[in-house]
Every structure is written in structure tokens, then in C-alpha cells.
Enzyme design. Sequence first.
Site, PDB file in Angstrom:
ATOM      1  N   ASN A 279       1.586  57.213  60.378  1.00 13.46           N
ATOM      2  CA  ASN A 279       2.820  56.629  59.821  1.00 13.46           C
ATOM      3  C   ASN A 279       3.319  55.452  60.662  1.00 13.46           C
ATOM      4  O   ASN A 279       4.407  54.934  60.424  1.00 13.46           O
ATOM      5  CB  ASN A 279       3.923  57.694  59.662  1.00 13.46           C
ATOM      6  CG  ASN A 279       4.377  58.247  61.004  1.00 13.46           C
ATOM      7  OD1 ASN A 279       3.946  57.793  62.055  1.00 13.46           O
ATOM      8  ND2 ASN A 279       5.273  59.225  60.965  1.00 13.46           N
TER       9      ASN A 279
ATOM     10  N   SER B 272      -2.744  70.115  75.224  1.00 15.26           N
ATOM     11  CA  SER B 272      -2.449  69.554  76.545  1.00 15.26           C
ATOM     12  C   SER B 272      -2.517  70.631  77.620  1.00 15.26           C
ATOM     13  O   SER B 272      -2.202  71.805  77.373  1.00 15.26           O
ATOM     14  CB  SER B 272      -1.042  68.960  76.499  1.00 15.26           C
ATOM     15  OG  SER B 272      -0.568  68.690  77.794  1.00 15.26           O
TER      16      SER B 272
ATOM     17  N   TYR C 198       8.458  69.417  73.788  1.00 10.26           N
ATOM     18  CA  TYR C 198       7.136  68.848  73.509  1.00 10.26           C
ATOM     19  C   TYR C 198       6.033  69.847  73.880  1.00 10.26           C
ATOM     20  O   TYR C 198       5.139  70.158  73.079  1.00 10.26           O
ATOM     21  CB  TYR C 198       6.937  67.533  74.297  1.00 10.26           C
ATOM     22  CG  TYR C 198       5.488  67.167  74.486  1.00 10.26           C
ATOM     23  CD1 TYR C 198       4.763  66.589  73.449  1.00 10.26           C
ATOM     24  CD2 TYR C 198       4.828  67.440  75.686  1.00 10.26           C
ATOM     25  CE1 TYR C 198       3.422  66.291  73.612  1.00 10.26           C
ATOM     26  CE2 TYR C 198       3.492  67.146  75.857  1.00 10.26           C
ATOM     27  CZ  TYR C 198       2.794  66.564  74.817  1.00 10.26           C
ATOM     28  OH  TYR C 198       1.466  66.288  74.982  1.00 10.26           O
TER      29      TYR C 198
ATOM     30  N   LYS D  44       3.119  72.183  71.536  1.00  8.54           N
ATOM     31  CA  LYS D  44       1.661  72.323  71.725  1.00  8.54           C
ATOM     32  C   LYS D  44       1.288  73.817  71.739  1.00  8.54           C
ATOM     33  O   LYS D  44       0.306  74.229  71.123  1.00  8.54           O
ATOM     34  CB  LYS D  44       1.210  71.643  73.022  1.00  8.54           C
ATOM     35  CG  LYS D  44       1.300  70.117  72.983  1.00  8.54           C
ATOM     36  CD  LYS D  44       0.358  69.504  71.959  1.00  8.54           C
ATOM     37  CE  LYS D  44       0.514  68.014  71.811  1.00  8.54           C
ATOM     38  NZ  LYS D  44      -0.165  67.442  70.636  1.00  8.54           N
TER      39      LYS D  44
ATOM     40  N   ASN E 115       4.882  57.305  81.589  1.00 11.07           N
ATOM     41  CA  ASN E 115       3.652  57.779  82.226  1.00 11.07           C
ATOM     42  C   ASN E 115       3.238  56.835  83.361  1.00 11.07           C
ATOM     43  O   ASN E 115       3.578  55.649  83.360  1.00 11.07           O
ATOM     44  CB  ASN E 115       2.519  57.904  81.203  1.00 11.07           C
ATOM     45  CG  ASN E 115       2.809  58.985  80.180  1.00 11.07           C
ATOM     46  OD1 ASN E 115       2.940  58.701  78.999  1.00 11.07           O
ATOM     47  ND2 ASN E 115       2.947  60.214  80.633  1.00 11.07           N
TER      48      ASN E 115
ATOM     49  N   ARG F  47      -2.802  65.125  89.831  1.00 14.00           N
ATOM     50  CA  ARG F  47      -3.192  65.302  88.430  1.00 14.00           C
ATOM     51  C   ARG F  47      -4.685  65.022  88.285  1.00 14.00           C
ATOM     52  O   ARG F  47      -5.301  64.368  89.139  1.00 14.00           O
ATOM     53  CB  ARG F  47      -2.461  64.298  87.515  1.00 14.00           C
ATOM     54  CG  ARG F  47      -0.959  64.425  87.483  1.00 14.00           C
ATOM     55  CD  ARG F  47      -0.522  65.644  86.688  1.00 14.00           C
ATOM     56  NE  ARG F  47       0.925  65.720  86.574  1.00 14.00           N
ATOM     57  CZ  ARG F  47       1.733  66.256  87.488  1.00 14.00           C
ATOM     58  NH1 ARG F  47       1.227  66.755  88.609  1.00 14.00           N
ATOM     59  NH2 ARG F  47       3.038  66.293  87.280  1.00 14.00           N
TER      60      ARG F  47
END
Length: 342
Positions: free
Chosen positions: A33, A126, A153, A157, A203, A235
Site C-alpha cells: 500500500n 523477528s 510491535y 510478531k 535504527n 546485536r
Amino acid sequence: MARILVTGGTGYIGSHTTVELMQQGYDVTIVDNLSNSSVDVLEGIEAIVGRRPEFANIDCGNFVDLDAVFRTYPDIVGVIHFAASKAVGESVEKPLLYYRNNLGSLVTLLEVMRAHSVANLVFSSSCTVYGQPDADHLPVDETAPIQKALSPYGNTKQINEEIICDEAHADAHLHATILRYFNPIGAHPSALIGELPNGVPQNLLPFVTQTAAGLRPQLKVFGDDYNTPDGSCIRDYIYVVDLAKAHVKAIDRMLHVADRDQVEVFNLGTGRGLSVLEIIRGFEAATGVKIPYTIVGRREGDIEQVWAAPKKANEVLGWKADTPIADVLLSAWKWEKHIRNL
Ligand code: UD1
């Protein structure tokens, strides 16, 4: 050739996955979209692949519109579902938007897939589902416990994974592959597609490249007092092109390997953790560009350290994220320079 429906296919990971699918001979129909991407991404994909994916500008929470896409392309044999809202901070401010978008689109997609007897779903999940794993679960494999989500969020998930498992339990026809990504970074080596953050990037890598380009005066490093070797968070940064290739492997497996579980879960990471400061130093070494930065307080909700045990994906999917980090960081910089005309 088989056709794959890619929801969110003009987005960051979706566009890179579309390229890899098409380069392996799949036909692709994208539905998006354009809420967080541009239709121009189709030009980038076409320039790389030499073919243009089919595209429908629809919301995949809309049953009638999505149903029409499945009618138009009766050769769809699998779906990769990326379309979702993904800003952690925004999800805390607007939880209902996140629950509506991220849950509604999956439910609608599963309904339409069932109506058209399309059996294969790859779902974009995630590592956030693991929260902060205990020391004895680091690196994290797929058996690590799911922990209570720290944001709406993250919760979407987790709930999406549950919806998929429940629907697969109810419908023996449905097969699903849940891919839990660690931290995707970088851009296609052509610099024709990449990450396009909206506004100020949240991020790390987009903030680093925008700082390198002079758009931001300095990077804020969120905390240097964590229990890690240099005090900054760790990470597992995975190259988006490597990640995209894992989706092709997942689709290949669903289409060609009969002996597999109805729902399979894979962690997608490199198996190596890097700290924020290592990323900054690595970027400077790879590009020769200095990143001005300052250490500030911890960011609320941040996890101290997490990285993947990708053994299952390595062995079962026959896939490995092996692009050297210097090349990955350079690709991110090349992309930033491309979009800023530097
Ligand atoms: C977060 C989400 C993850 C989601 C991903 C993409 C959590 C726990 N993780 O990952 O689920 O898929 O975003 O949206 O919710 N950093 C700085 N300065 C900055 C930006 C980041 O120091 O300006 C640091 C962070 O503190 C963190 C690391 O860089 O240690 C990576 O941050 P980020 O890129 O935002 O990803 P995650 O928080 O790991």
C-alpha cells in the site's frame, strides 16, 4: 515458472527478496500500500533483474482487493508476508494501529490463501520474540523461550506466529516457514535499492550513514555501561541480501521438499555479535569516513546483547550469511551516497 506473492515487496527486505526470487527464476507479484515505501522501488528492481515484478497498490488487510489479486494470478504457489508496520517507538504510541495493521493483514491473507488453496506461507518475524535471552541461551537458537514482548510491535510478531500455528493446526493444507530475523542492514551492491527510512532514523545503520552524509551532526550511542566487553549493546547484524537469499531457500524447500514439519522456524543471523562501537569503527575502516558520535544514556526497552545460533538455517535450509561485514557496511554507504547524490 512458479509465482510468489510478496506482500510489502516495495519495502526494504521485500524489495531485496523480490530481486533474489526473480534472479532464481520465480515470477513475483508484489502487493504494497506504499505506506512506508515508494513505487519507484519497482524501477530499481527492474534495473537489477531486467524484468519488472507485477504490482498491485492495495492494502492486504482488504479481503476484496487481495482476493482480486489471487484471481488475477492463479499461478501463485506461495506467499512471503513482509507487509507490516515496524517502528518500535511508534507502536508504543499507537498500539491499536499496530494491532490493526499487523494482525488484520495476516488474518486476511490467511483467509484469502485458504479460499484459493494456496498452501505455502513464509512469515517475516523477528528475534524480538526472544527478548533478552539468559546467558545459557546465547547465542539464541530456535528452542530459546519466547518472552513477554517489550512493545506492541514485538507483540504483533508473537501473536502473528501464534495465529499461523493455530491456522496450520486447523488446516492441514497450510504450510508455514517462520523466519526470525536478527538486525538486517546494508543495501544491494548495485545501490539501486536499499533502506529508505521515514524521517529521523531509529535504527543504527541508517543513522550512521546519514551522519556520514552530513545530514545528522552526530550519532548518539545509547549506553556504554552494559555488561559487554566495550559497554555498548551487541546485536547480530545480517546483510539484507544474505537475508533475502534465505527467503528463496525457504520457498524452494516448501515447494520441493516433502519431508518437513508443517510449521518450521528458523533464526536468520550470522552467528556473530557486534557492538555499537564495533559497528562505528568498522564503518569508518570500510569507508574512510569518520562518524562523529557521543555516548548518551540507555534507550528504554533496549536489549543488552543478542545474537543468533543460525545452525538450523545453515543445515536445513543450506544457507549461510557470509558476506564480510566490511562489504556490508560499504554497501550501506554506497546506497546513502546514491540517494543523496554524493
Ligand atoms: C529493533 C527491534 C527489532 C526490530 C528492529 C527493526 C527490539 C528489542 N528490537 O531492533 O525487533 O525488528 O528494531 O525496526 O525492539 N543504537 C544507537 N544509536 C542509534 C540507534 C541505535 O546506539 O541512534 C543502538 C541501539 O541501542 C542498539 C543497536 O544500536 O543497541 C541497534 O539498534 P536498532 O537498529 O534500533 O535495532 P534493535 O533495537 O536491535
